[in-house]
Design an enzyme around this catalytic site. Sequence first.
Site, PDB file in Angstrom:
ATOM      1  NE  ARG A 191       1.093  -2.406  15.403  1.00 50.04           N
ATOM      2  CZ  ARG A 191       1.218  -1.560  14.382  1.00 50.04           C
ATOM      3  NH1 ARG A 191       1.248  -0.254  14.584  1.00 50.04           N
ATOM      4  NH2 ARG A 191       1.272  -2.004  13.133  1.00 50.04           N
TER       5      ARG A 191
ATOM      6  CD  GLU B  64      -5.081   0.971  16.940  1.00 51.62           C
ATOM      7  OE1 GLU B  64      -5.167   0.888  15.706  1.00 51.62           O
ATOM      8  OE2 GLU B  64      -4.046   1.306  17.527  1.00 51.62           O
TER       9      GLU B  64
ATOM     10  CG  HIS C 104      -3.016   3.093  13.814  1.00 57.27           C
ATOM     11  ND1 HIS C 104      -3.047   1.812  14.311  1.00 57.27           N
ATOM     12  CD2 HIS C 104      -1.817   3.210  13.192  1.00 57.27           C
ATOM     13  CE1 HIS C 104      -1.927   1.187  13.987  1.00 57.27           C
ATOM     14  NE2 HIS C 104      -1.167   2.023  13.308  1.00 57.27           N
TER      15      HIS C 104
HETATM   16  N1  LIG Z   1       1.447   4.639  14.107  1.00 60.42           N
HETATM   17  C1  LIG Z   1       1.633   4.111  12.938  1.00 60.42           C
HETATM   18  O1  LIG Z   1       0.846   4.289  12.016  1.00 60.42           O
HETATM   19  C2  LIG Z   1       2.865   3.300  12.693  1.00 60.42           C
HETATM   20  C3  LIG Z   1       3.483   3.328  11.439  1.00 60.42           C
HETATM   21  C4  LIG Z   1       4.626   2.586  11.233  1.00 60.42           C
HETATM   22  C5  LIG Z   1       5.138   1.807  12.256  1.00 60.42           C
HETATM   23  N2  LIG Z   1       4.503   1.760  13.436  1.00 60.42           N
HETATM   24  C6  LIG Z   1       5.034   0.968  14.539  1.00 60.42           C
HETATM   25  O2  LIG Z   1       6.182   1.634  15.049  1.00 60.42           O
HETATM   26  C7  LIG Z   1       7.048   0.698  15.687  1.00 60.42           C
HETATM   27  C8  LIG Z   1       8.477   0.900  15.233  1.00 60.42           C
HETATM   28  O3  LIG Z   1       8.585   0.720  13.837  1.00 60.42           O
HETATM   29  P1  LIG Z   1      10.025   0.763  13.141  1.00 60.42           P
HETATM   30  O4  LIG Z   1       9.770   0.716  11.677  1.00 60.42           O
HETATM   31  O5  LIG Z   1      10.861   1.829  13.707  1.00 60.42           O
HETATM   32  O6  LIG Z   1      10.578  -0.641  13.620  1.00 60.42           O
HETATM   33  P2  LIG Z   1      12.101  -1.108  13.707  1.00 60.42           P
HETATM   34  O7  LIG Z   1      12.058  -2.587  13.655  1.00 60.42           O
HETATM   35  O8  LIG Z   1      12.935  -0.389  12.723  1.00 60.42           O
HETATM   36  O9  LIG Z   1      12.561  -0.649  15.163  1.00 60.42           O
HETATM   37  C9  LIG Z   1      12.139  -1.267  16.342  1.00 60.42           C
HETATM   38  C10 LIG Z   1      13.257  -1.122  17.336  1.00 60.42           C
HETATM   39  O10 LIG Z   1      12.802  -1.591  18.590  1.00 60.42           O
HETATM   40  C11 LIG Z   1      13.897  -2.218  19.237  1.00 60.42           C
HETATM   41  N3  LIG Z   1      13.413  -3.102  20.276  1.00 60.42           N
HETATM   42  C12 LIG Z   1      12.867  -4.332  20.153  1.00 60.42           C
HETATM   43  N4  LIG Z   1      12.555  -4.823  21.370  1.00 60.42           N
HETATM   44  C13 LIG Z   1      12.903  -3.874  22.266  1.00 60.42           C
HETATM   45  C14 LIG Z   1      12.823  -3.795  23.685  1.00 60.42           C
HETATM   46  N5  LIG Z   1      12.329  -4.805  24.400  1.00 60.42           N
HETATM   47  N6  LIG Z   1      13.259  -2.674  24.285  1.00 60.42           N
HETATM   48  C15 LIG Z   1      13.764  -1.642  23.566  1.00 60.42           C
HETATM   49  N7  LIG Z   1      13.897  -1.676  22.221  1.00 60.42           N
HETATM   50  C16 LIG Z   1      13.448  -2.775  21.585  1.00 60.42           C
HETATM   51  C17 LIG Z   1      14.605  -2.942  18.114  1.00 60.42           C
HETATM   52  O11 LIG Z   1      15.946  -3.233  18.440  1.00 60.42           O
HETATM   53  C18 LIG Z   1      14.499  -1.942  16.975  1.00 60.42           C
HETATM   54  O12 LIG Z   1      15.639  -1.132  16.921  1.00 60.42           O
HETATM   55  C19 LIG Z   1       6.451  -0.663  15.356  1.00 60.42           C
HETATM   56  O13 LIG Z   1       5.653  -1.085  16.432  1.00 60.42           O
HETATM   57  C20 LIG Z   1       5.551  -0.376  14.166  1.00 60.42           C
HETATM   58  O14 LIG Z   1       4.522  -1.324  14.024  1.00 60.42           O
HETATM   59  C21 LIG Z   1       3.386   2.512  13.693  1.00 60.42           C
HETATM   60  O1  LIG Z   2      -1.709   0.860   7.659  1.00 58.69           O
HETATM   61  C1  LIG Z   2      -1.605   1.810   8.436  1.00 58.69           C
HETATM   62  O2  LIG Z   2      -2.042   2.925   8.228  1.00 58.69           O
HETATM   63  C2  LIG Z   2      -0.874   1.597   9.771  1.00 58.69           C
HETATM   64  C3  LIG Z   2       0.516   1.155   9.534  1.00 58.69           C
HETATM   65  C4  LIG Z   2       1.380   1.077  10.743  1.00 58.69           C
HETATM   66  O3  LIG Z   2       0.721   0.838  11.916  1.00 58.69           O
HETATM   67  C5  LIG Z   2       2.477   0.097  10.520  1.00 58.69           C
HETATM   68  O4  LIG Z   2       2.768  -0.719  11.383  1.00 58.69           O
HETATM   69  O5  LIG Z   2       3.093   0.177   9.442  1.00 58.69           O
END
Ligand SMILES: NC(=O)c1ccc[n+]([C@@H]2O[C@H](COP(=O)([O-])OP(=O)(O)OC[C@H]3O[C@@H](n4cnc5c(N)ncnc54)[C@H](O)[C@@H]3O)[C@@H](O)[C@H]2O)c1
Ligand SMILES: O=C(O)CC[C@@H](O)C(=O)O
Length: 526
Positions: A229, A258, A276
Amino acid sequence: MFTILVADAISKEGLQPLLEMENALIIQKKASDPEVNLENIDALLVRSATKVNNELLNKMPNLKIIARAGVGVDNIEVEAATRKGIVVINAPDGNTISTAEHTFAMMASMMRNIPQAHQTVKNLEWKRNNYLGTELYGKTLGIIGMGRIGTELAKRSKAFGMMIKVFDPFLTKERAAKLGVESCNIDTVLQDADIITVHTPLTAETKGMINEKALSKTKKGVFFLNCARGGIIDEQALAKYIGIGHVAGAALDVFETEPPGENPLFKFENVIATPHLGASTKEAQLNVATQVAREVRLFLENNPVSNSINLPAISKDIFEKIRPFHQISKQMGSIISQCIKEGIHEISITYSGTVAELETSYLTKAALAGFFKNRIAVNVNEVNAFLTAKERGITVGEKISADAYGYANCITVTAKGEEHSFVIRGTYIEHYGPRIVYLNGFNIDFLPEGNLLYIHHMDRPGVIGRVGKILGDQSINIATMQVGRKEVGGEAIMVLSFDRPLEDDTLALLTKLDDIVSINRMTVTG
Ligand SMILES: NC(=O)c1ccc[n+]([C@@H]2O[C@H](COP(=O)([O-])OP(=O)(O)OC[C@H]3O[C@@H](n4cnc5c(N)ncnc54)[C@H](O)[C@@H]3O)[C@@H](O)[C@H]2O)c1
Ligand SMILES: O=C(O)CC[C@@H](O)C(=O)O
């Protein structure tokens, strides 16, 4: 008929579970489209484009569920939805692999300058000496946030011969050992890693966690990635550390705003970026759409959901077990609410017998939902029940007791008001149904459903007859009637049920009868 608004670009194939519903109308339009009647919408499906804020929610009084086809729910005001009793769900793991692969692809591209070199070739240049890369093999990857995506990235990076140091306060030593990664404090990750990637949610704690102070602790020549994020890495601070040559490069899929527009990072050749795209694969989009479509359908068909952000998850098996108790808890809350006409400051619920072994907090919420239903304008359900009670200064207590009063199970709800208390006890009898077995000191036995009349009176000859005569004179048919008393000639109660609601005039006539202490008319739904 349910009306479901799919407001963002969500895989149509994945929406199949909803499209197959006979009693659902699916609208695929933006929430801002003037053709969409927001007032009718029961379920809203979004990705990240639609901002589901309080303003939008106020226009959707019928909304019951918001589904985010993805992980991050930062485009949804979850607290506002919770206040309104709207369930928020996401698709937590449908895009994990895609995002981990994208992060890995960004890392490899950054280390070998692939986007920059690609552009020169297309520009008919041949600058082989400009793009000396760095191997991944033998390097230390620092992962901040070892959840689903962090874990998948670690597996892939280990296969490339990288060492992995992670910081995640919620990661146990056992799990770290199982994953073959070294669990460290954040400073160790910052100091030791050659490449640092963040995979936490964006929270008050993680916002700006990679700031100037954190950057000052890193090795000269470190690389950074953010495919989680925008805002977890402070963009201004990163630009400063790239500018002074301390950070050797950055790969970014997400931004503080964004689309990002003008951004101080874009002037650096060693910053690569994607718009993204982490979850933008056919597979991920099909997965997340299918996940949320299934869950929305389950929810609309009155089944439990697994991926709610603001409702505790319970399995279908457990939900089936608690379903009858859920119903009677709600009914008891509703009866109390209609009988006690003063402010309440405490509601306590005691569970005994078999029901005490179930998910009782869900039942407590159901009792509160039943209680608030006739009292306040807000839709109260399991999502906002505790919050609503707290906001209205009502203390909620829950106890388990060994005494089930001879029943296989029983639930006793006590509400304390300024002047009076109200105690009601119910049980669920297999093949018979829900029964109320105790009301304010009187044993009784009635079905808590329909148009009911609860009369508190003196146990004197003729009272029942006089009540019956008034009702008969008004052509009101008594469907059922139960009586209870403590002692001969003392106080007594009767509970009657009717096929239609009782009119005010009839109620006034009954109230004037001798030996009547109080009368409460109630409508209780099944
Ligand atoms: N770029 C994209 O399109 C995309 C797609 C999917 C997810 N994401 C983002 O990726 C990130 C991770 O997703 P995920 O599915 O692995 O989530 P998840 O909930 O499985 O993992 C997040 C991890 O972060 C840890 N965490 C929370 N606070 C913390 C801190 N202060 N310091 C260190 N660790 C901490 C948690 O313990 C957890 O293990 C999220 O922000 C999600 O929105 C982005
Ligand atoms: O919808 C998307 O493509 C972004 C999803 C991603 O940021 C998420 O948090 O799952």
